[in-house]
Design a protein around this motif. Structure first.
Motif, PDB file in Angstrom:
ATOM      1  N   TYR A 134       0.829  -1.210   0.000  1.00 59.31           N
ATOM      2  CA  TYR A 134       0.000   0.000   0.000  1.00 59.31           C
ATOM      3  C   TYR A 134       0.861   1.257   0.000  1.00 59.31           C
ATOM      4  N   LEU A 135       1.909   1.264   0.810  1.00 65.00           N
ATOM      5  CA  LEU A 135       2.784   2.437   0.860  1.00 65.00           C
ATOM      6  C   LEU A 135       3.450   2.688  -0.489  1.00 65.00           C
ATOM      7  N   GLU A 136       3.800   1.613  -1.183  1.00 69.58           N
ATOM      8  CA  GLU A 136       4.436   1.754  -2.492  1.00 69.58           C
ATOM      9  C   GLU A 136       3.510   2.470  -3.474  1.00 69.58           C
ATOM     10  N   VAL A 137       2.224   2.124  -3.445  1.00 68.44           N
ATOM     11  CA  VAL A 137       1.254   2.756  -4.342  1.00 68.44           C
ATOM     12  C   VAL A 137       0.844   4.127  -3.818  1.00 68.44           C
ATOM     13  N   PHE A 138       0.646   4.245  -2.521  1.00 66.05           N
ATOM     14  CA  PHE A 138       0.153   5.477  -1.911  1.00 66.05           C
ATOM     15  C   PHE A 138       1.128   6.630  -2.108  1.00 66.05           C
ATOM     16  N   GLY A 233     -10.914  -5.478   8.976  1.00 67.04           N
ATOM     17  CA  GLY A 233     -10.769  -4.348   9.889  1.00 67.04           C
ATOM     18  C   GLY A 233      -9.328  -4.172  10.338  1.00 67.04           C
ATOM     19  N   PHE A 234      -8.661  -5.271  10.618  1.00 65.41           N
ATOM     20  CA  PHE A 234      -7.245  -5.238  10.996  1.00 65.41           C
ATOM     21  C   PHE A 234      -6.415  -4.650   9.864  1.00 65.41           C
ATOM     22  N   LEU A 235      -6.715  -5.070   8.622  1.00 64.21           N
ATOM     23  CA  LEU A 235      -5.983  -4.557   7.470  1.00 64.21           C
ATOM     24  C   LEU A 235      -6.211  -3.063   7.303  1.00 64.21           C
ATOM     25  N   ARG A 236      -7.463  -2.620   7.371  1.00 64.66           N
ATOM     26  CA  ARG A 236      -7.760  -1.193   7.201  1.00 64.66           C
ATOM     27  C   ARG A 236      -7.021  -0.349   8.231  1.00 64.66           C
ATOM     28  N   ARG A 237      -7.083  -0.764   9.478  1.00 69.48           N
ATOM     29  CA  ARG A 237      -6.406  -0.002  10.529  1.00 69.48           C
ATOM     30  C   ARG A 237      -4.903   0.076  10.280  1.00 69.48           C
ATOM     31  N   THR A 238      -4.321  -1.032   9.861  1.00 70.25           N
ATOM     32  CA  THR A 238      -2.882  -1.050   9.627  1.00 70.25           C
ATOM     33  C   THR A 238      -2.497  -0.152   8.463  1.00 70.25           C
ATOM     34  N   LEU A 239      -3.286  -0.175   7.388  1.00 68.88           N
ATOM     35  CA  LEU A 239      -2.998   0.697   6.245  1.00 68.88           C
ATOM     36  C   LEU A 239      -3.085   2.165   6.636  1.00 68.88           C
ATOM     37  N   LYS A 240      -4.077   2.494   7.471  1.00 69.52           N
ATOM     38  CA  LYS A 240      -4.244   3.881   7.909  1.00 69.52           C
ATOM     39  C   LYS A 240      -3.050   4.346   8.738  1.00 69.52           C
ATOM     40  N   ILE A 241      -2.646   3.538   9.714  1.00 71.12           N
ATOM     41  CA  ILE A 241      -1.519   3.920  10.569  1.00 71.12           C
ATOM     42  C   ILE A 241      -0.235   4.004   9.752  1.00 71.12           C
ATOM     43  N   ALA A 242      -0.044   3.047   8.823  1.00 67.48           N
ATOM     44  CA  ALA A 242       1.162   3.050   7.999  1.00 67.48           C
ATOM     45  C   ALA A 242       1.241   4.311   7.137  1.00 67.48           C
ATOM     46  N   ALA A 243       0.154   4.635   6.443  1.00 71.16           N
ATOM     47  CA  ALA A 243       0.156   5.828   5.588  1.00 71.16           C
ATOM     48  C   ALA A 243       0.311   7.098   6.416  1.00 71.16           C
ATOM     49  N   HIS A 244      -0.328   7.129   7.576  1.00 69.29           N
ATOM     50  CA  HIS A 244      -0.289   8.308   8.458  1.00 69.29           C
ATOM     51  C   HIS A 244       1.131   8.576   8.948  1.00 69.29           C
ATOM     52  N   GLU A 245       1.758   7.578   9.525  1.00 67.34           N
ATOM     53  CA  GLU A 245       3.097   7.791  10.087  1.00 67.34           C
ATOM     54  C   GLU A 245       4.116   8.099   9.000  1.00 67.34           C
ATOM     55  N   THR A 246       3.982   7.473   7.844  1.00 65.95           N
ATOM     56  CA  THR A 246       4.896   7.774   6.744  1.00 65.95           C
ATOM     57  C   THR A 246       4.707   9.209   6.274  1.00 65.95           C
ATOM     58  N   ARG A 300      -4.229   3.117  -9.451  1.00 67.62           N
ATOM     59  CA  ARG A 300      -3.350   2.114  -8.818  1.00 67.62           C
ATOM     60  C   ARG A 300      -3.855   1.764  -7.417  1.00 67.62           C
ATOM     61  N   LEU A 301      -4.367   2.744  -6.696  1.00 67.81           N
ATOM     62  CA  LEU A 301      -4.941   2.477  -5.381  1.00 67.81           C
ATOM     63  C   LEU A 301      -6.198   1.624  -5.505  1.00 67.81           C
ATOM     64  N   GLU A 302      -6.986   1.875  -6.536  1.00 72.44           N
ATOM     65  CA  GLU A 302      -8.169   1.045  -6.785  1.00 72.44           C
ATOM     66  C   GLU A 302      -7.763  -0.405  -7.018  1.00 72.44           C
ATOM     67  N   ALA A 303      -6.747  -0.620  -7.838  1.00 70.30           N
ATOM     68  CA  ALA A 303      -6.288  -1.978  -8.130  1.00 70.30           C
ATOM     69  C   ALA A 303      -5.792  -2.672  -6.866  1.00 70.30           C
ATOM     70  N   PHE A 304      -5.047  -1.951  -6.033  1.00 74.55           N
ATOM     71  CA  PHE A 304      -4.562  -2.535  -4.780  1.00 74.55           C
ATOM     72  C   PHE A 304      -5.733  -2.991  -3.917  1.00 74.55           C
TER      73      PHE A 304
END
Length: 329
Positions: A134-138, A233-246, A300-304
């Motif tokens: 996700y970070l790679e695409v985001f 739900g676990f995945l969504r939360r992790t993606l949010k925290i990852a994108a946020h902190e980055t 690309r985010l849609e595809a992910f």
């Protein structure tokens, strides 16, 4: 819970178009020193063209913001336990971000490194792999997942949570004693994942993560992200925290204008309210330093999201891509 950050350090503007803008003042000054008051016909027009191009890109990004505004909810009045009820933050517009001379990726520092710290179960390993993708695409940057490393925190760097009776590791130890010492030269950011619970200091019970606005390092915990939720739900939360902190590592401050992935979060219910996407103001920042076409990024985010079963998010990214191409919703 995600800590506010105060130290913005002058950084290097990323990619060619911003390099031209950043060098403009220096080249003009150099020409005055060498040639007195003469304006070199070979140098000055090209500098003026670079300045005009930077201004044009900035204007285009500002115009694109209006096309995706309907997809985002304005930030509502915070509830008693929400982040903005505890921290009075002004937010950060696209223009304020550029004026702050942010720390951004450069042609030399262009890779996001992810360092798993400690032990992980199979479910946690799976979500770390997904977050890397996700970070790679985001952020439109290459991501390298490093080998798992032990987390050898001891003494004053650990404590026991008085409520949950679980081990907690001090974020400052990870940021300063682990990550800063191993930061690769080509790192746009070095991010640590851990299954250990985190705390910043004795004044706070815990944090989901913490990152530096200037030092290109950050850490977040998976410890609480699977509480009372399923796999998605676990995945969504992790993606949010990852994108946020980055985002913090690229000098992006907390968003207060919209419900945004960069908005501060004080508890899981607040995290769940946030989208996995950046708001119009924050998206403009990302597109500025990544130099990616906004519609292409949404595609690309849609595809992910489709690959990972996030159908609702995938559909919305698709609509955003169409809105950008068509000129609005």
């Amino acid at each position: 819970m995600c800590l506010p950050f105060k130290n913005i350090k002058a950084g290097t503007l990323g990619k060619q178009r911003k390099s031209y803008a950043a060098l403009l003042g220096f080249v003009i000054l150099l020409s005055l020193v060498v040639f007195g008051c003469d304006r070199s016909p070979d140098v000055l027009p090209s500098n003026m063209a670079a300045a005009r191009e930077a201004k044009k890109v900035r204007k285009e990004l500002r115009e694109t913001i209006t096309k995706i505004e309907p997809f985002f909810k304005p930030m509502a009045k915070p509830a008693t336990s929400d982040w903005l009820a505890a921290y009075n933050e002004p937010g950060q517009t696209f223009e304020q971000y550029l004026d702050a001379d942010p720390t951004t990726p450069t042609p030399v520092r262009h890779t996001i490194y992810i360092l798993p710290l400690g032990s992980f179960n199979s479910k946690q390993k799976k979500v770390i792999d997904a977050a890397a993708g996700y970070l790679e695409v985001f952020y439109d940057l290459p991501v390298q997942l490093l080998p798992v490393q032990k987390l050898n925190a001891t003494g004053s760097n650990v404590r026991q949570n008085r409520t949950t009776r679980t081990r907690q590791v001090r974020t400052g130890y990870i940021l300063n004693d682990v990550l800063k010492r191993t930061l690769p030269n080509d790192a746009a950011a070095l991010i640590a994942f851990t299954a250990d619970d985190l705390y910043p200091d004795e004044t706070m019970k815990y944090v989901f993560g913490q990152a530096s606005l200037a030092e290109r390092v950050g850490v977040w915990s998976l410890s609480r992200l699977d509480d009372n939720t399923g796999e998605q739900g676990f995945l969504r939360r992790t993606l949010k925290i990852a994108a946020h902190e980055t985002g913090h590592m690229f000098s992006m401050r907390h968003c207060t204008k919209y419900e945004c992935v960069m908005s501060g979060s004080n508890h899981l219910a607040e995290t769940d309210r946030r989208p996995i996407d950046a708001c119009p103001e924050c998206t403009a920042k990302i597109c500025w330093f990544s130099d990616i076409d906004q519609a292409e990024r949404y595609e690309r985010l849609e595809a992910f999201c489709r690959i990972h079963g996030l159908r609702e998010e995938a559909d919305e990214f698709g609509r955003k891509a169409a809105a950008v191409k068509a000129g609005g919703v």
